[in-house]
Motif scaffolding. Structure first.
Motif, PDB file in Angstrom:
ATOM      1  N   PHE A 190      -3.046  78.640  97.539  1.00 56.12           N
ATOM      2  CA  PHE A 190      -2.578  80.246  97.434  1.00 56.12           C
ATOM      3  C   PHE A 190      -1.047  79.645  97.037  1.00 56.12           C
ATOM      4  O   PHE A 190      -0.310  79.575  98.056  1.00 56.12           O
ATOM      5  N   ILE A 191      -0.718  79.809  95.724  1.00 63.22           N
ATOM      6  CA  ILE A 191       0.251  79.719  95.007  1.00 63.22           C
ATOM      7  C   ILE A 191       1.582  80.643  94.587  1.00 63.22           C
ATOM      8  O   ILE A 191       2.440  80.002  93.355  1.00 63.22           O
ATOM      9  N   HIS A 192       1.044  80.909  95.313  1.00 63.90           N
ATOM     10  CA  HIS A 192       2.013  82.440  95.507  1.00 63.90           C
ATOM     11  C   HIS A 192       2.377  83.107  96.502  1.00 63.90           C
ATOM     12  O   HIS A 192       2.073  82.933  97.619  1.00 63.90           O
ATOM     13  N   ARG A 193       3.681  84.091  96.370  1.00 67.74           N
ATOM     14  CA  ARG A 193       3.980  84.590  97.311  1.00 67.74           C
ATOM     15  C   ARG A 193       3.363  86.007  97.857  1.00 67.74           C
ATOM     16  O   ARG A 193       1.788  85.726  97.325  1.00 67.74           O
ATOM     17  N   THR A 194       3.379  86.202  99.342  1.00 65.60           N
ATOM     18  CA  THR A 194       2.758  87.147  99.595  1.00 65.60           C
ATOM     19  C   THR A 194       2.638  88.856  99.547  1.00 65.60           C
ATOM     20  O   THR A 194       2.121  89.376  98.920  1.00 65.60           O
ATOM     21  N   GLY A 195       4.343  88.750  98.388  1.00 70.46           N
ATOM     22  CA  GLY A 195       3.556  90.746  98.522  1.00 70.46           C
ATOM     23  C   GLY A 195       5.567  90.566  97.921  1.00 70.46           C
ATOM     24  O   GLY A 195       6.104  89.829  98.238  1.00 70.46           O
ATOM     25  N   HIS A 196       5.497  91.693  97.188  1.00 71.96           N
ATOM     26  CA  HIS A 196       6.600  92.619  96.770  1.00 71.96           C
ATOM     27  C   HIS A 196       6.535  93.720  96.948  1.00 71.96           C
ATOM     28  O   HIS A 196       5.595  94.383  97.523  1.00 71.96           O
ATOM     29  N   GLY A 197       8.136  93.786  96.684  1.00 75.43           N
ATOM     30  CA  GLY A 197       8.734  95.950  97.474  1.00 75.43           C
ATOM     31  C   GLY A 197       8.364  96.065  95.901  1.00 75.43           C
ATOM     32  O   GLY A 197       7.614  95.759  95.104  1.00 75.43           O
ATOM     33  N   ILE A 198       8.011  97.765  96.548  1.00 79.17           N
ATOM     34  CA  ILE A 198       7.478  98.781  95.093  1.00 79.17           C
ATOM     35  C   ILE A 198       7.697  99.791  95.876  1.00 79.17           C
ATOM     36  O   ILE A 198       8.456 100.196  97.095  1.00 79.17           O
ATOM     37  N   GLY A 199       7.957 100.873  94.758  1.00 75.35           N
ATOM     38  CA  GLY A 199       8.251 101.637  94.532  1.00 75.35           C
ATOM     39  C   GLY A 199       9.123 102.444  93.195  1.00 75.35           C
ATOM     40  O   GLY A 199       7.707 102.915  92.710  1.00 75.35           O
ATOM     41  N   LEU A 200      10.020 102.975  92.615  1.00 78.32           N
ATOM     42  CA  LEU A 200      10.303 103.161  91.482  1.00 78.32           C
ATOM     43  C   LEU A 200       9.768 101.911  90.400  1.00 78.32           C
ATOM     44  O   LEU A 200       9.615 102.423  88.931  1.00 78.32           O
ATOM     45  N   ASP A 201       9.620 100.797  90.763  1.00 80.03           N
ATOM     46  CA  ASP A 201       8.926  99.429  89.423  1.00 80.03           C
ATOM     47  C   ASP A 201       8.166  99.085  90.974  1.00 80.03           C
ATOM     48  O   ASP A 201       8.083  99.392  92.052  1.00 80.03           O
ATOM     49  N   THR A 202       6.915  98.218  90.127  1.00 79.28           N
ATOM     50  CA  THR A 202       6.146  97.759  90.206  1.00 79.28           C
ATOM     51  C   THR A 202       6.687  97.017  92.011  1.00 79.28           C
ATOM     52  O   THR A 202       6.063  96.020  92.568  1.00 79.28           O
ATOM     53  N   HIS A 203       7.788  95.623  91.226  1.00 75.00           N
ATOM     54  CA  HIS A 203       8.167  94.830  91.618  1.00 75.00           C
ATOM     55  C   HIS A 203       9.693  95.074  91.620  1.00 75.00           C
ATOM     56  O   HIS A 203      10.892  95.031  90.585  1.00 75.00           O
ATOM     57  N   GLU A 204      10.160  95.042  93.511  1.00 74.95           N
ATOM     58  CA  GLU A 204      11.320  94.940  93.559  1.00 74.95           C
ATOM     59  C   GLU A 204      11.330  94.905  95.422  1.00 74.95           C
ATOM     60  O   GLU A 204      11.221  94.357  95.667  1.00 74.95           O
ATOM     61  N   GLU A 205      12.281  94.814  95.826  1.00 73.05           N
ATOM     62  CA  GLU A 205      13.423  94.201  97.120  1.00 73.05           C
ATOM     63  C   GLU A 205      12.129  95.130  98.028  1.00 73.05           C
ATOM     64  O   GLU A 205      12.248  96.129  97.268  1.00 73.05           O
ATOM     65  N   PRO A 206      11.677  94.607  98.841  1.00 74.12           N
ATOM     66  CA  PRO A 206      11.841  93.352  99.326  1.00 74.12           C
ATOM     67  C   PRO A 206      10.913  92.357  98.540  1.00 74.12           C
ATOM     68  O   PRO A 206       9.697  92.986  98.361  1.00 74.12           O
ATOM     69  N   TYR A 207      10.954  90.758  98.852  1.00 71.77           N
ATOM     70  CA  TYR A 207       9.970  90.131  98.471  1.00 71.77           C
ATOM     71  C   TYR A 207       9.767  89.583 100.019  1.00 71.77           C
ATOM     72  O   TYR A 207       9.883  89.068 100.836  1.00 71.77           O
ATOM     73  N   ILE A 208       8.248  89.331  99.552  1.00 66.63           N
ATOM     74  CA  ILE A 208       7.916  88.437 100.649  1.00 66.63           C
ATOM     75  C   ILE A 208       7.279  86.925 100.924  1.00 66.63           C
ATOM     76  O   ILE A 208       6.049  86.855 100.763  1.00 66.63           O
TER      77      ILE A 208
END
Length: 371
Positions: free
Chosen positions: A298-316
């Motif tokens: 399991f080599i990456h974070r659990t997740g990322h925020g989303i809204g007007l950007d696909t990746h934005e805060e908060p980062y899980i």
């Protein structure tokens, strides 16, 4: 107030107050998600300067190339009641902005994604002003979604779910990843997006590469296939969802891996609630995956925020102290990847509510076996 249900003038007011509280005299915001968040204007990122100037104590104004002014006026920005200033080809827009700001400006913030050449030009035009990043102000505003934004994300989630529900039309043995991906990209548009942002189709050993690019590899009978797809809707809000498929009969070893992954992802989506930290949510899925012997995979974070950007805060992400709050929207997407063999990922967008989380992707998370 704007007639658009998402892009309303109160966003400018909130941003100005937040800038003042941060000790900033003005925000300088160029094309990108921050500008669209504040004005609804999806400006072209050109060499010519487009910039929203948001003083902490004066009215905002939008500076655009003269040839782009009709487009700016036709966007939701035209309904906000702010001045839209067009500049001509022989004018210096940086000097124009500097002249309109108070001479006492001591600190300005540029948006985090402003081109370096433009940030440098502002530094030269405002030599006495300390330059900071606007993310410290705008990040907090964008992270906590209002109900209209959640509804926009809900529509985006339903649109990408419709694409996943059609996967059996395209994904089968004998077709290349690239061929399948081309069909998926078209369906993303057909099902309610205005732009296809990404299509990942990782088959067989390629499913063990989380950000695999489409290739000419032909899908074979028995292959696990990770399909991670997303697009942008007319509202500007994004979708992002991953499902794992198997073409033909899965092996017992892969079924065990998927059983561990599914239990972990379900536990994480069920655990979402205000007051939990991002790091704690990551651990809800990472700990059982580790206990099952797959922790190193399991080599990456659990997740990322989303809204007007696909990746934005908060980062899980593991160890993060960021506390989940109502209105935060983010992906929950644990994965297990056995390099050179196969992998799997399950991804849903989840919104943190007052008492728990709401999944915005509702297609089945069970392993889908395609003929």
């Amino acid at each position: 107030m704007s007639a658009h249900p998402l892009y309303t003038a109160d966003r400018l007011d909130r941003a100005a107050k937040a800038a003042a509280a941060a000790g900033l005299d003005a925000l300088l915001v160029g094309p990108g998600a921050d500008l669209r968040f504040l004005t609804g204007y999806d400006a072209l990122p050109l060499e010519r300067l487009t910039c929203l100037v948001l003083p902490a104590s004066r009215d905002a104004f939008l500076v655009v190339p003269a040839l782009e002014r009709p487009a700016a006026l036709a966007s939701p920005a035209g309904d906000l009641g702010i001045e839209i200033v067009g500049w001509g080809e022989s004018e210096d827009p940086y000097a124009l902005i500097a002249a309109r700001l108070p001479h006492t400006v001591a600190a300005v913030a540029v948006d985090n994604h402003m081109w370096a050449e433009k940030a440098a030009a502002f530094r030269e035009a405002l030599p006495e002003a300390r330059q900071e990043l606007a993310g410290q102000v705008l990040g907090a505003l964008r992270t906590r979604k209002v109900p209209a934004e959640v509804e926009a994300l809900r529509r985006a989630g339903a649109a990408i779910d419709r694409v996943h529900s059609r996967m059996g039309e395209w994904l089968r043995a004998g077709r290349s990843e690239r061929e399948v991906g081309r069909d998926i990209a078209a369906a993303i548009l057909d099902e309610g997006h205005v732009r296809t942002d990404f299509v990942i189709v990782g088959s067989g050993p390629n499913s063990a590469s989380p950000h695999h690019e489409l290739s000419d590899r032909v899908v074979e009978h028995g292959d696990p296939v990770v399909v991670d797809i997303g697009g942008t809707t007319a509202d500007g809000y994004c979708s992002d969802s991953t499902r794992t498929y198997v073409v033909g009969e899965p092996s017992p070893e892969f079924l065990r891996l998927y059983e561990v992954l599914l239990a972990a992802q379900c536990a994480q989506t069920d655990a979402v609630r205000p007051g939990l930290t991002s790091g704690e949510l990551d651990a809800v899925g990472r700990d059982p995956i580790t206990a099952a012997g797959f922790g190193a995979h399991f080599i990456h974070r659990t997740g990322h925020g989303i809204g007007l950007d696909t990746h934005e805060e908060p980062y899980i992400v593991s160890g993060s102290p960021v506390v989940l709050e109502p209105g935060m929207a983010f992906s929950v997407e644990p994965g297990i990847y056995l390099e050179g063999k196969y992998g799997a990922r399950i991804e849903d967008i989840v919104v943190c509510g007052e008492h728990g989380g709401e999944r915005l992707n509702l297609t089945s998370r069970e392993l889908r076996v395609l003929p």
